[in-house]
Design an enzyme around this catalytic site. Structure first.
Site, PDB file in Angstrom:
ATOM      1  N   SER A 165       0.860  -1.191   0.000  1.00 51.11           N
ATOM      2  CA  SER A 165       0.000   0.000   0.000  1.00 51.11           C
ATOM      3  C   SER A 165       0.894   1.238   0.000  1.00 51.11           C
ATOM      4  O   SER A 165       1.932   1.264   0.652  1.00 51.11           O
ATOM      5  CB  SER A 165      -0.867   0.000   1.265  1.00 51.11           C
ATOM      6  OG  SER A 165      -1.298   1.327   1.569  1.00 51.11           O
ATOM      7  N   HIS A 195      -0.489  -0.876  -4.606  1.00 49.95           N
ATOM      8  CA  HIS A 195      -1.879  -0.720  -4.134  1.00 49.95           C
ATOM      9  C   HIS A 195      -2.101   0.729  -3.752  1.00 49.95           C
ATOM     10  O   HIS A 195      -1.579   1.216  -2.741  1.00 49.95           O
ATOM     11  CB  HIS A 195      -2.097  -1.639  -2.924  1.00 49.95           C
ATOM     12  CG  HIS A 195      -3.469  -1.607  -2.336  1.00 49.95           C
ATOM     13  ND1 HIS A 195      -4.505  -2.370  -2.816  1.00 49.95           N
ATOM     14  CD2 HIS A 195      -3.962  -0.892  -1.285  1.00 49.95           C
ATOM     15  CE1 HIS A 195      -5.593  -2.133  -2.068  1.00 49.95           C
ATOM     16  NE2 HIS A 195      -5.280  -1.245  -1.145  1.00 49.95           N
ATOM     17  N   ASP A 236      -4.186   3.450  -2.287  1.00 50.16           N
ATOM     18  CA  ASP A 236      -5.333   3.658  -1.389  1.00 50.16           C
ATOM     19  C   ASP A 236      -5.910   5.043  -1.635  1.00 50.16           C
ATOM     20  O   ASP A 236      -5.366   6.048  -1.172  1.00 50.16           O
ATOM     21  CB  ASP A 236      -4.890   3.516   0.074  1.00 50.16           C
ATOM     22  CG  ASP A 236      -4.847   2.055   0.490  1.00 50.16           C
ATOM     23  OD1 ASP A 236      -3.873   1.645   1.135  1.00 50.16           O
ATOM     24  OD2 ASP A 236      -5.789   1.320   0.142  1.00 50.16           O
ATOM     25  N   MET A 282      -8.624   7.714  -1.031  1.00 47.14           N
ATOM     26  CA  MET A 282      -9.596   8.066   0.004  1.00 47.14           C
ATOM     27  C   MET A 282     -10.075   9.496  -0.219  1.00 47.14           C
ATOM     28  O   MET A 282      -9.254  10.391  -0.438  1.00 47.14           O
ATOM     29  CB  MET A 282      -8.938   7.951   1.387  1.00 47.14           C
ATOM     30  CG  MET A 282      -8.385   6.561   1.683  1.00 47.14           C
ATOM     31  SD  MET A 282      -7.628   6.516   3.318  1.00 47.14           S
ATOM     32  CE  MET A 282      -6.964   4.835   3.299  1.00 47.14           C
ATOM     33  N   HIS A 341      -7.610   1.136  -5.051  1.00 43.26           N
ATOM     34  CA  HIS A 341      -8.628   0.753  -4.059  1.00 43.26           C
ATOM     35  C   HIS A 341      -9.431   2.019  -3.785  1.00 43.26           C
ATOM     36  O   HIS A 341      -8.984   2.893  -3.045  1.00 43.26           O
ATOM     37  CB  HIS A 341      -7.921   0.233  -2.794  1.00 43.26           C
ATOM     38  CG  HIS A 341      -8.851  -0.050  -1.663  1.00 43.26           C
ATOM     39  ND1 HIS A 341      -8.402  -0.298  -0.388  1.00 43.26           N
ATOM     40  CD2 HIS A 341     -10.202  -0.143  -1.600  1.00 43.26           C
ATOM     41  CE1 HIS A 341      -9.443  -0.524   0.408  1.00 43.26           C
ATOM     42  NE2 HIS A 341     -10.539  -0.420  -0.311  1.00 43.26           N
ATOM     43  N   MET A 360     -11.849   4.131  -2.114  1.00 47.29           N
ATOM     44  CA  MET A 360     -12.640   4.335  -0.893  1.00 47.29           C
ATOM     45  C   MET A 360     -13.264   5.726  -1.016  1.00 47.29           C
ATOM     46  O   MET A 360     -12.819   6.706  -0.397  1.00 47.29           O
ATOM     47  CB  MET A 360     -11.747   4.225   0.354  1.00 47.29           C
ATOM     48  CG  MET A 360     -11.236   2.810   0.595  1.00 47.29           C
ATOM     49  SD  MET A 360      -9.873   2.698   1.740  1.00 47.29           S
ATOM     50  CE  MET A 360      -8.501   2.936   0.586  1.00 47.29           C
ATOM     51  N   MET A 382     -11.865  -6.744   3.085  1.00 47.37           N
ATOM     52  CA  MET A 382     -11.186  -5.864   4.032  1.00 47.37           C
ATOM     53  C   MET A 382     -11.062  -6.580   5.379  1.00 47.37           C
ATOM     54  O   MET A 382     -12.053  -7.055   5.933  1.00 47.37           O
ATOM     55  CB  MET A 382     -11.963  -4.566   4.212  1.00 47.37           C
ATOM     56  CG  MET A 382     -11.970  -3.649   2.989  1.00 47.37           C
ATOM     57  SD  MET A 382     -10.318  -3.224   2.409  1.00 47.37           S
ATOM     58  CE  MET A 382      -9.704  -2.237   3.779  1.00 47.37           C
ATOM     59  N   ASP A 422      -6.833  -7.121   2.775  1.00 49.43           N
ATOM     60  CA  ASP A 422      -6.234  -5.800   2.935  1.00 49.43           C
ATOM     61  C   ASP A 422      -6.493  -5.280   4.345  1.00 49.43           C
ATOM     62  O   ASP A 422      -7.632  -5.037   4.730  1.00 49.43           O
ATOM     63  CB  ASP A 422      -6.884  -4.866   1.897  1.00 49.43           C
ATOM     64  CG  ASP A 422      -6.315  -3.475   1.922  1.00 49.43           C
ATOM     65  OD1 ASP A 422      -6.865  -2.605   1.209  1.00 49.43           O
ATOM     66  OD2 ASP A 422      -5.324  -3.240   2.653  1.00 49.43           O
ATOM     67  N   GLY A 423      -5.394  -5.181   5.101  1.00 50.42           N
ATOM     68  CA  GLY A 423      -5.533  -4.587   6.433  1.00 50.42           C
ATOM     69  C   GLY A 423      -4.954  -5.479   7.513  1.00 50.42           C
ATOM     70  O   GLY A 423      -5.462  -6.577   7.741  1.00 50.42           O
TER      71      GLY A 423
HETATM   72  C1  DX5 Z   1      -6.935   0.887   4.722  1.00 55.28           C
HETATM   73  C2  DX5 Z   1      -6.245   0.550   3.407  1.00 55.28           C
HETATM   74  C3  DX5 Z   1      -5.197  -0.500   3.546  1.00 55.28           C
HETATM   75  C4  DX5 Z   1      -4.103  -0.106   4.544  1.00 55.28           C
HETATM   76  C5  DX5 Z   1      -3.180  -1.267   4.776  1.00 55.28           C
HETATM   77  O1  DX5 Z   1      -8.095   1.607   4.457  1.00 55.28           O
HETATM   78  O2  DX5 Z   1      -7.163   0.099   2.464  1.00 55.28           O
HETATM   79  O3  DX5 Z   1      -4.623  -0.763   2.267  1.00 55.28           O
HETATM   80  O4  DX5 Z   1      -3.381   0.973   4.049  1.00 55.28           O
HETATM   81  O5  DX5 Z   1      -2.257  -0.857   5.770  1.00 55.28           O
HETATM   82  P1  DX5 Z   1      -1.723  -1.928   6.842  1.00 55.28           P
HETATM   83  O6  DX5 Z   1      -1.088  -3.026   6.036  1.00 55.28           O
HETATM   84  O7  DX5 Z   1      -0.735  -1.161   7.673  1.00 55.28           O
HETATM   85  O8  DX5 Z   1      -2.916  -2.407   7.609  1.00 55.28           O
HETATM   86 ZN    ZN Z   2      -6.363  -0.646   0.559  1.00 55.70          ZN
END
Ligand code: DX5
Ligand code: ZN
Length: 229
Positions: A15, A40, A42, A44, A73, A75, A144, A182-183
């Site tokens: 990520s 990846h 992220d 947001m 991804h 969000m 997730m 993921d997470g």
């Molecule tokens: C959270 C993201 C994940 C997150 C993963 O909303 O979608 O991709 O960044 O981070 P770690 O691996 O530290 O949980």
């Molecule tokens: Zn993610």
């Protein structure tokens, strides 16, 4: 803990969330050299999740830095508006949250019509049955294992039954869909996720904060996932 299904290829996807955003191109080069299979992104929007990250122009500027695929991804509250921008920016795979669109089948078809691969994402509280009728459209299901919005959170083992369920559907249909988690993925959680049926893993903090650096972190994650223990 069961054995890992040897059918599907293990992929490790860092990520960008923990990366140094002032030198993102260099960070991606470092991740590619360290063995990352994909990047990846992220994305947001500060509404769908209480955090705000990067826009499509940042992806465009980083596309020329590495060869490996980009997955976005999303969000975001309006994935129909934003998905085409991330495809244009160079993302190969766009993952929509089930919770973010009223017409999931139509939204996924739009991504496919634009020539990208499509994925569907489920938050921890969302039943896995919500994606059963779009499996034929997707290349990947993202489960997730944290509530989205931030890195560094604790892995939720409760999500493993959803991974198992999706895996059973994929095996029944004989399709080539990846299951991504993921997470909270780290060397101590990836084995249970892989035995549940996942084969693609997002990791942020486990890669960026590993004391021996990203190459060791990615190799450790991959070995643990392949062995399933
Ligand atoms: C959270 C993201 C994940 C997150 C993963 O909303 O979608 O991709 O960044 O981070 P770690 O691996 O530290 O949980
Ligand atoms: Zn993610």
């Amino acid at each position: 803990m069961g054995e890992r299904d040897m059918g599907s290829q293990v992929e490790i996807c860092p990520s960008i969330l923990p990366a140094d955003f002032s030198r993102l191109g260099e960070e991606l080069k470092m991740l590619e050299a360290a063995g990352a299979d994909r990047i990846h992104w992220d994305v947001m929007d500060g509404n769908f999740v209480p955090n705000l990250t990067i826009g499509p122009d940042v992806v465009t500027s980083c596309r020329k830095s590495v060869e490996i695929p980009f997955e976005a991804h999303l969000m975001v509250e309006d994935p129909d508006l934003l998905a085409p921008m991330y495809i244009e920016a160079g993302c190969d795979l766009i993952m929509l949250h089930v919770e973010s669109t009223k017409h999931l089948d139509r939204s996924l078809n739009r991504i496919l019509e634009l020539g990208a691969k499509a994925g569907v994402t489920l938050n921890p509280a969302t039943p896995v049955d919500n994606i059963k009728h779009v499996l034929h459209l997707v290349d990947q299901v993202l489960i997730m294992s944290v509530n989205p919005g931030f890195g560094g959170q604790k892995y939720l083992p409760s999500q493993e039954t959803k991974i198992e369920k999706v895996k059973s559907w994929i095996l029944e249909q004989g399709s080539e869909i990846d299951i991504e988690v993921d997470g909270g993925i780290s060397a101590s959680t990836i084995a249970q996720a892989t035995c549940a049926g996942a084969n693609v893993f997002v990791a942020g903090s486990a890669i960026f904060s590993h004391s021996d650096g990203p190459q060791t972190a990615i190799a450790e994650l991959r070995e643990t996932a392949v062995s399933g223990k």
